[in-house]
Design a protein around this motif. Structure first.
Motif, PDB file in Angstrom:
ATOM      1  N   LEU A  70       0.713  -5.282  -0.214  1.00  0.00           N
ATOM      2  CA  LEU A  70      -0.163  -5.545   0.611  1.00  0.00           C
ATOM      3  C   LEU A  70      -1.206  -4.570   0.542  1.00  0.00           C
ATOM      4  CD1 LEU A  70       1.342  -7.372   3.555  1.00  0.00           C
ATOM      5  CD2 LEU A  70       1.039  -8.133   1.378  1.00  0.00           C
ATOM      6  N   THR A  71      -0.860  -3.130   0.429  1.00  0.00           N
ATOM      7  CA  THR A  71      -1.604  -2.074   0.649  1.00  0.00           C
ATOM      8  C   THR A  71      -1.329  -1.179  -0.633  1.00  0.00           C
ATOM      9  OG1 THR A  71      -0.302  -0.460   1.789  1.00  0.00           O
ATOM     10  CG2 THR A  71      -1.380  -2.307   3.063  1.00  0.00           C
TER      11      THR A  71
ATOM     12  N   ALA B  51       5.578  -6.947  -0.229  1.00  0.00           N
ATOM     13  CA  ALA B  51       5.958  -5.672   0.631  1.00  0.00           C
ATOM     14  C   ALA B  51       4.559  -4.783   1.172  1.00  0.00           C
ATOM     15  CB  ALA B  51       6.893  -4.961  -0.374  1.00  0.00           C
ATOM     16  N   VAL B  52       4.510  -4.306   1.971  1.00  0.00           N
ATOM     17  CA  VAL B  52       3.588  -3.520   2.694  1.00  0.00           C
ATOM     18  C   VAL B  52       2.950  -2.413   1.760  1.00  0.00           C
ATOM     19  CG1 VAL B  52       4.660  -2.333   4.417  1.00  0.00           C
ATOM     20  CG2 VAL B  52       1.962  -3.052   4.620  1.00  0.00           C
ATOM     21  N   HIS B  53       3.866  -1.642   1.229  1.00  0.00           N
ATOM     22  CA  HIS B  53       3.586  -0.303   0.640  1.00  0.00           C
ATOM     23  C   HIS B  53       4.068  -0.479  -0.642  1.00  0.00           C
ATOM     24  CE1 HIS B  53       3.650   1.193   5.070  1.00  0.00           C
ATOM     25  NE2 HIS B  53       2.337   1.207   4.576  1.00  0.00           N
ATOM     26  N   PRO B  54       3.604   0.166  -1.972  1.00  0.00           N
ATOM     27  CA  PRO B  54       4.262   0.332  -2.926  1.00  0.00           C
ATOM     28  C   PRO B  54       5.371   1.318  -2.526  1.00  0.00           C
ATOM     29  CG  PRO B  54       2.056   0.636  -3.340  1.00  0.00           C
ATOM     30  CD  PRO B  54       2.273   0.592  -1.843  1.00  0.00           C
TER      31      PRO B  54
ATOM     32  N   GLN C  84      -3.964 -13.315   6.750  1.00  0.00           N
ATOM     33  CA  GLN C  84      -3.068 -14.518   6.308  1.00  0.00           C
ATOM     34  C   GLN C  84      -3.737 -15.403   5.084  1.00  0.00           C
ATOM     35  OE1 GLN C  84      -3.262 -16.715  10.008  1.00  0.00           O
ATOM     36  NE2 GLN C  84      -1.696 -15.264  11.238  1.00  0.00           N
ATOM     37  N   LEU C  85      -5.075 -15.449   4.950  1.00  0.00           N
ATOM     38  CA  LEU C  85      -5.441 -16.277   4.033  1.00  0.00           C
ATOM     39  C   LEU C  85      -5.257 -15.551   2.571  1.00  0.00           C
ATOM     40  CD1 LEU C  85      -8.904 -17.574   5.277  1.00  0.00           C
ATOM     41  CD2 LEU C  85      -6.837 -18.899   4.713  1.00  0.00           C
ATOM     42  N   GLN C  86      -5.111 -14.063   2.507  1.00  0.00           N
ATOM     43  CA  GLN C  86      -5.112 -13.481   1.236  1.00  0.00           C
ATOM     44  C   GLN C  86      -3.645 -13.701   0.902  1.00  0.00           C
ATOM     45  OE1 GLN C  86      -7.024  -9.494   2.569  1.00  0.00           O
ATOM     46  NE2 GLN C  86      -6.614  -9.357   0.162  1.00  0.00           N
TER      47      GLN C  86
ATOM     48  N   ASN D 140      -1.506  -6.016  -6.336  1.00  0.00           N
ATOM     49  CA  ASN D 140      -1.750  -5.654  -4.933  1.00  0.00           C
ATOM     50  C   ASN D 140      -2.965  -5.992  -4.224  1.00  0.00           C
ATOM     51  OD1 ASN D 140      -2.672  -3.206  -3.122  1.00  0.00           O
ATOM     52  ND2 ASN D 140      -1.129  -1.933  -3.848  1.00  0.00           N
ATOM     53  N   LEU D 141      -2.873  -6.401  -3.217  1.00  0.00           N
ATOM     54  CA  LEU D 141      -3.857  -7.158  -2.321  1.00  0.00           C
ATOM     55  C   LEU D 141      -4.930  -6.037  -1.863  1.00  0.00           C
ATOM     56  CD1 LEU D 141      -2.106  -9.858  -0.511  1.00  0.00           C
ATOM     57  CD2 LEU D 141      -3.277 -10.069  -2.711  1.00  0.00           C
ATOM     58  N   GLY D 142      -4.571  -4.985  -1.781  1.00  0.00           N
ATOM     59  CA  GLY D 142      -5.538  -3.788  -1.448  1.00  0.00           C
ATOM     60  C   GLY D 142      -6.075  -3.979   0.106  1.00  0.00           C
ATOM     61  N   MET D 143      -5.433  -4.450   0.998  1.00  0.00           N
ATOM     62  CA  MET D 143      -5.301  -4.360   2.465  1.00  0.00           C
ATOM     63  C   MET D 143      -5.249  -2.869   2.743  1.00  0.00           C
ATOM     64  SD  MET D 143      -2.685  -7.312   3.815  1.00  0.00           S
ATOM     65  CE  MET D 143      -2.955  -9.002   3.168  1.00  0.00           C
ATOM     66  N   PRO D 144      -5.993  -2.604   4.050  1.00  0.00           N
ATOM     67  CA  PRO D 144      -6.163  -1.278   4.528  1.00  0.00           C
ATOM     68  C   PRO D 144      -4.956  -0.655   4.999  1.00  0.00           C
ATOM     69  CG  PRO D 144      -7.215  -2.644   5.949  1.00  0.00           C
ATOM     70  CD  PRO D 144      -6.920  -3.503   4.786  1.00  0.00           C
TER      71      PRO D 144
END
Length: 240
Positions: free
Chosen positions: A39-40, A10-13, A86-88, A71-75
């Protein structure tokens, strides 16, 4: 390695909680291992901060009984469907080897949702290509492609391809949402800027959507999902 049955990307918590917390709870109760990877950190949100959202996600995870949450910490707002991101996700999918991946909606009010949808869909396919090399703790990861990629439905209405009865878990779902005290209706934050999702009506609309989906299958509350892949069952008696 912890193998998961279901991985929610999921992109956001709070996206996972809004979109499929009832389904998460139901499958955990059935003995499946479920994890969430955000993701972020949702750092562009009007209310709260990344640090507050981290704590809220941890509290929600306790309520849901997740096996893992990362959490992947994407911006927030500025990630893209590129090789880097994609690699993450490929690394995460190979790490947990889920049978089912659940991601964001096809399109939605928030542009991050639709963009994350395609990123998750593409990475789920690419994770099965052995010539894409990724490593974990210095070891080359084995390729892995989930059997099914599903997408929950968010703010914008999308006709679901499958509906899950979550009536028994509805109160826990709502509790997991209110773990995000900075985001949803909370009298303690009344002096902070009000947002689209912080009004009492937002949760009421979420409930109305669940009631609408539930009504179509004879349940009180349900969550809907879409799939680009045709869905099959072993028996007609698996259908509600």
């Amino acid at each position: 390695m912890t193998k998961l049955d279901i991985l929610v990307l999921a992109v956001h918590p709070d996206d996972a909680e809004l979109g499929c917390a009832g389904t998460i709870l139901k499958h955990i109760a059935q003995g499946y291992k479920v994890g969430v990877v955000d993701l972020t950190r949702g750092e562009l949100g009007t209310r709260g901060s990344a640090e507050i959202r981290d704590k809220e996600a941890a509290a929600a995870s306790e309520i849901l009984g997740l096996t893992i949450r990362e959490n992947l910490g994407m911006p927030d707002g500025f990630f893209a469907n590129t090789r880097e991101y994609q690699l993450q996700i490929i690394e995460v999918i190979r790490k947990y080897q889920p049978e089912i991946v659940i991601g964001n909606a096809y399109h939605d009010r928030h542009p991050d949702h639709g963009r994350a949808n395609q990123l998750i869909e593409d990475a789920s396919f690419l994770a099965g290509l052995r010539k894409i090399e990724t490593t974990l703790d210095g070891e080359i990861q084995q390729e892995w492609r989930p059997k099914q990629v599903m997408h929950f439905i968010q703010d914008r209405y999308i006709k679901p391809d499958i509906i899950i009865d979550v009536t028994e878990y509805w109160d826990q779902k709502i509790a997991s949402l209110y773990a995000y005290g900075s985001q949803f209706h909370n009298p303690e934050w009344e002096n902070e800027p009000q947002t689209y999702i912080s009004s009492p009506e937002f949760i009421q609309v979420t409930e109305a959507r669940a009631r609408e989906f539930g009504k179509s299958i004879g349940a009180r509350f349900a969550e809907g999902f879409t799939s680009r892949k045709l869905l099959g069952v072993e028996s007609l008696f698996d259908l509600v």
